[in-house]
Write an enzyme that holds these catalytic residues in place. Structure first.
Site, short mmCIF file in Angstrom:
data_model
loop_
_atom_site.label_atom_id
_atom_site.label_comp_id
_atom_site.label_asym_id
_atom_site.label_seq_id
_atom_site.Cartn_x
_atom_site.Cartn_y
_atom_site.Cartn_z
N HIS A 81 -6.78 -5.88 2.56
CA HIS A 81 -5.65 -5.24 3.23
C HIS A 81 -5.05 -6.29 4.18
O HIS A 81 -5.75 -6.78 5.08
CB HIS A 81 -6.11 -4.06 4.09
CG HIS A 81 -6.69 -2.90 3.34
ND1 HIS A 81 -5.99 -1.74 3.11
CD2 HIS A 81 -7.92 -2.71 2.81
CE1 HIS A 81 -6.77 -0.88 2.46
NE2 HIS A 81 -7.94 -1.43 2.28
N GLN A 98 -14.20 2.55 1.59
CA GLN A 98 -13.66 1.99 0.35
C GLN A 98 -13.46 3.11 -0.66
O GLN A 98 -14.40 3.89 -0.93
CB GLN A 98 -14.60 0.91 -0.23
CG GLN A 98 -13.99 0.22 -1.45
CD GLN A 98 -14.85 -0.91 -2.03
OE1 GLN A 98 -15.98 -1.14 -1.58
NE2 GLN A 98 -14.32 -1.61 -3.02
N SER A 99 -12.25 3.22 -1.16
CA SER A 99 -11.93 4.29 -2.09
C SER A 99 -11.56 3.76 -3.48
O SER A 99 -11.58 4.52 -4.45
CB SER A 99 -10.80 5.16 -1.55
OG SER A 99 -9.63 4.39 -1.36
N VAL A 100 -11.21 2.49 -3.56
CA VAL A 100 -10.89 1.87 -4.85
C VAL A 100 -11.86 0.70 -5.02
O VAL A 100 -11.89 -0.22 -4.19
CB VAL A 100 -9.44 1.37 -4.91
CG1 VAL A 100 -9.15 0.72 -6.27
CG2 VAL A 100 -8.45 2.52 -4.66
N ASN A 137 -12.71 -3.32 3.08
CA ASN A 137 -13.67 -2.22 3.12
C ASN A 137 -14.68 -2.43 1.99
O ASN A 137 -14.29 -2.70 0.85
CB ASN A 137 -12.96 -0.87 2.95
CG ASN A 137 -12.13 -0.52 4.18
OD1 ASN A 137 -12.51 -0.83 5.31
ND2 ASN A 137 -10.99 0.12 3.97
N HIS A 143 -10.13 -5.60 -2.78
CA HIS A 143 -8.77 -5.79 -2.27
C HIS A 143 -8.81 -6.13 -0.80
O HIS A 143 -9.57 -5.55 -0.04
CB HIS A 143 -7.90 -4.53 -2.50
CG HIS A 143 -8.56 -3.25 -2.07
ND1 HIS A 143 -9.53 -2.64 -2.83
CD2 HIS A 143 -8.40 -2.49 -0.97
CE1 HIS A 143 -9.95 -1.54 -2.21
NE2 HIS A 143 -9.28 -1.43 -1.06
N ASP A 179 0.84 -1.19 0.00
CA ASP A 179 0.00 0.00 0.00
C ASP A 179 0.89 1.25 0.00
O ASP A 179 1.88 1.31 0.73
CB ASP A 179 -0.91 -0.01 1.25
CG ASP A 179 -2.07 0.96 1.12
OD1 ASP A 179 -3.22 0.49 1.07
OD2 ASP A 179 -1.83 2.19 1.07
#
Ligand code: AMP
Length: 113
Positions: free
Chosen positions: A101, A93-95, A86, A99, A30
């Protein structure tokens, strides 16, 4: 999806510090780590979040979780890690390419201390 950041990382169009790559998954560090170890594990195939992935491609969900465990091991986390998905903008969640983490290397107990 050409406008998806993580699809572009899979395609090699955007550089990333890749720690694992297979036919089905890619894992990379990240850019804004929240722990000494903070690796993102994604499927090569585009799915928006973990709910969609598990509904649409359960075999890839399994591979994603296996890859997360392999990354934790290769990063020396000795079965002590936090796995976060997320799901939705309201929880951060931004993308919108699913995914995991993989976080470790510091105290995550709650409450802290
Ligand atoms: P989330 O907020 O759960 O959607 O997580 C997205 C994560 O992607 C954040 O922790 C970001 O720091 C990380 N991130 C964004 N752009 C990049 C990039 N180019 N390479 C690596 N990680 C990234």
């Amino acid at each position: 999806m050409s406008n998806c950041l993580f699809c572009r990382i899979v395609a090699g169009e955007i550089p990333a510090d890749v720690v694992l790559r297979t036919e089905d998954v890619v894992a990379f560090r990240d850019v804004n780590p929240q722990a000494p170890v903070h690796v993102l594990v994604i499927p090569v195939e585009h799915h928006a979040n973990i709910a969609e992935l598990s509904a649409q491609a359960p075999h890839l969900t399994s591979k994603l979780l296996d890859a997360a465990a392999a990354v934790a091991k290769s990063e020396g986390l000795d079965n002590q890690y936090r796995l976060v998905f997320n799901t939705g903008a309201d929880v951060g969640q931004s993308v919108f390419h699913v995914h995991a983490h993989v976080l470790g290397g510091r105290d995550f107990t709650w409450p802290p201390g």
